[in-house]
Write an enzyme that holds these catalytic residues in place. Structure first.
Site: not given
Length: 620
Positions: A11, A73, A175, A197
């Site tokens: 992850d 990211k 994810e 999420d």
């Protein structure tokens, strides 16, 4: 590569990253070499040129803000000049620059200009090294997760980062899907699940139908520029404006070290308010004194109520995306069997309350918000590498955004609509728009707007050699393919002649194959250099430790001799300082510091030998 070589799930997060594997049929998180389960997604170059990754990089961020990269990211796969990059340039302490073609984003770090893929690869390489240390064998294959709402360019860039880190990326998976996989693993579940999420930098919501070992994604939604970083910034702005008001308009945003201290304090306060009604933010000497002025300190009290007021619109945005995604799926909140909260930001009580109010039920607390995504990736990695070794897992994921091309008038023609199950392939017929047209330019786009210019350009190519004819007479067949990774391929064919042209779309914000080769060559050079440095370090370490042992062995005799001199105490303290610095250099694997201490150790040894000789019986 051995058939028994382990595979890992990663992850790759905005704030923290996690690596996991499946052992004896049980998925588990792999601890780092220093014992932590979460690795900060932070990369830095120290003043001495040493590269730092993870907790070490995060610890020195305040004193080295310009050469410390975090939240990479949020930048990966984005185009230079995009709204998100312009926003990042205003608030980040490190410097962003345009790539050679002016399309992608690069980071200036430690006197070098690096791609965001290289920064992310450093985090991935650290996780890979942790996995190898824990498993006791090499690791070269991984499944890496990305936000469900990542576009093709961002997925390509993440896969490139894995390749730079020396990993064969078996699959890129979403994810929320990964979290659902970990939630349903080993259970006979049949229900509709929503994964909410909210991480450090991105937000996703997915609706899935889980039927035993089949995970069918019905719809996804999200915002790839909404997460914990935005909540932190609201607290930072509140502190900054309050400080300016109290101190004659002093703007802390102009001081990068002060800004980094504010960022750390804001994140810490936000986390504390998940369990406390209020918290104190105390930053002494935030602005230095000088020229007769006294130093300025920041001392504020932040309540949970105030935090919720500052971030109300961010929580509302999350719920609006959730509502839209359920509408796309044709699902009412009351039809949802379980709501999974994933990502560190879902620990915030106001977020949990908003989810509870929207769905009319308590969210599931049976998954670890920060570990569940990596565990799901490990399960998928195991299923892909050893399909017959355990229970079969079938993931039916979807494409998050409309995919199509630009047509006459600057409009966007959708070929594959969002929430189409992948892998998929669809074909559309187009005709020429001008008389005697002999070529056609295919511009591949991804997005939701009817206007082509407002969508993301993934790539373009030209189909040449079309037979001359009146407009509308020549038909061009365009086929779009999306792989299970969510990566796009496009081909165009002249129906009459069979002439065909195709590309595997590489986004204009991505790396070319030449750039990738250059980066990989540099990696090999750096690896050889590191091996040479490691050999030099080990040789010098052995010499230094031998000197330390000799000095320590002479200690008792020298102590007796020094007690009879005026300078005894000072000499002992100096010797102890040299020994302490040498041990620290060995522990830190600092070659330069080790080299600097070798000569003082030699002098100390010669001094101790002379003193020991005078202390022995019969010495004059």
């Amino acid at each position: 590569m051995s058939a028994s070589e382990p595979v890992i799930g990663i992850d790759l997060g905005t704030t923290n990253s996690v690596v996991a594997t499946v052992q004896d049929g049980v998925p588990r998180v792999i601890p780092g070499r220093s014992g932590q389960l979460l690795t900060p997604s932070v990369v830095a170059f120290a003043r001495n040129g040493k590269r730092l990754v993870g907790a070490l990089a995060k610890r020195q961020a305040i004193t080295n803000a310009e050469d410390t990269v975090f939240a990479a990211k949020r930048l990966i796969g984005r185009r230079w000049g995009s709204k998100e990059i312009e926003d990042a340039r205003r608030v980040l302490p490190y410097r962003l620059v345009a790539g050679p073609e002016g399309h992608d984003v690069r980071v200036e770090l430690g006197g070098r200009t690096l791609t965001v893929q290289e920064i992310s690869a450093m985090v991935l390489a650290e996780l890979r090294a942790d996995a190898e240390a824990w498993l006791g064998q090499p690791v070269s294959r991984a499944v890496i997760t990305v936000p469900a709402y990542f576009n093709d360019g961002q997925r390509h860039a993440t896969k490139d980062a894995g390749r730079i880190a020396g990993l064969e990326v078996l699959r890129i998976i979403n994810e929320p899907t990964s979290a659902a996989l970990a939630y349903g693993f080993g259970k006979q579940i049949e229900r509709k699940v929503v994964v909410f999420d909210l991480g450090g930098g991105t937000f996703d919501v997915s609706v899935l139908d889980i039927g035993k070992s089949v995970y069918d994604v019905v719809a996804v939604g999200g915002d790839t520029y909404l997460g914990g970083e935005d909540f932190d910034r609201r607290v930072m702005d509140w502190l900054t404006f309050g400080f300016a008001k109290e101190n004659g308009g002093i703007d802390l945003r102009q001081d990068k070290m002060a800004l980094q201290r504010l960022r750390d304090a804001a994140e810490r306060a936000k986390c504390e308010l998940s369990s406390l009604p209020s918290t104190a933010i105390h930053l002494p000497f935030l602005v230095g004194g000088g020229e007769g002025k006294s130093a300025l300190h920041l001392d504020r009290q932040l309540s949970r109520e105030k935090l919720e007021e500052l971030t109300k619109d961010l929580v509302d945005r999350c719920i609006a995306v959730t509502e839209r995604t359920l509408r796309d799926a044709g699902v009412r909140p009351s039809q949802v069997g379980e709501v999974l909260l994933v990502g560190g930001m879902t620990r915030m009580p106001r977020v949990q309350q908003a989810v509870r109010e929207f769905f009319g039920r308590e969210p599931c607390r049976g998954v670890h918000p920060e570990e569940v995504v990596a565990l799901g990736a490990a399960i998928q990695a195991q299923a892909l590498s050893a399909p017959h070794a355990g229970a079969e897992v079938l993931l039916l994921d979807v494409t998050p955004q409309n995919l199509g091309l630009m047509v006459v008038g600057g409009y966007f023609q959708t070929v594959i609509p969002r929430n189409t199950t992948v892998p998929t392939s669809q074909t559309h017929l187009f005709t020429t728009v001008q008389d005697n047209q002999t070529s056609v330019r295919i511009a591949v786009l991804q997005g939701a707007s009817e206007r082509a210019i407002e969508n993301e350009l993934l790539g373009e190519f030209v189909l040449d050699g079309i037979r001359p004819a009146r407009r509308g007479e020549v038909e061009i067949e365009v086929t779009f393919e999306i792989s299970a990774d969510g990566i796009v391929g496009v081909s165009a064919r002249d129906v009459a002649t069979g002439l065909q042209q195709s590309i595997s779309v590489t986004a204009t914000s991505g790396l070319t194959e030449d750039e990738m080769r250059h980066i990989l060559d540099e990696q090999i050079d750096e690896l050889l250099e590191r091996k040479q440095t490691a050999r030099e370090f080990e040789a010098r370490r052995d010499r230094v430790l031998a000197l330390v042992r000799e000095i320590e062995a002479l200690g008792p005799e020298v102590h007796d001799a020094l007690e009879r001199t005026r300078f005894g105490k000072d000499a002992v303290l100096k010797a102890e300082g040299v020994l302490a610095r040498a041990r620290t250099a060995v522990e830190a694997r600092d070659l330069a510091a080790l080299a600097a201490e070798e000569e003082p150790l030699e002098r100390t040894l010669q001094l101790f030998k002379g003193l020991a000789a005078t202390a022995r019986p019969g010495a004059r």
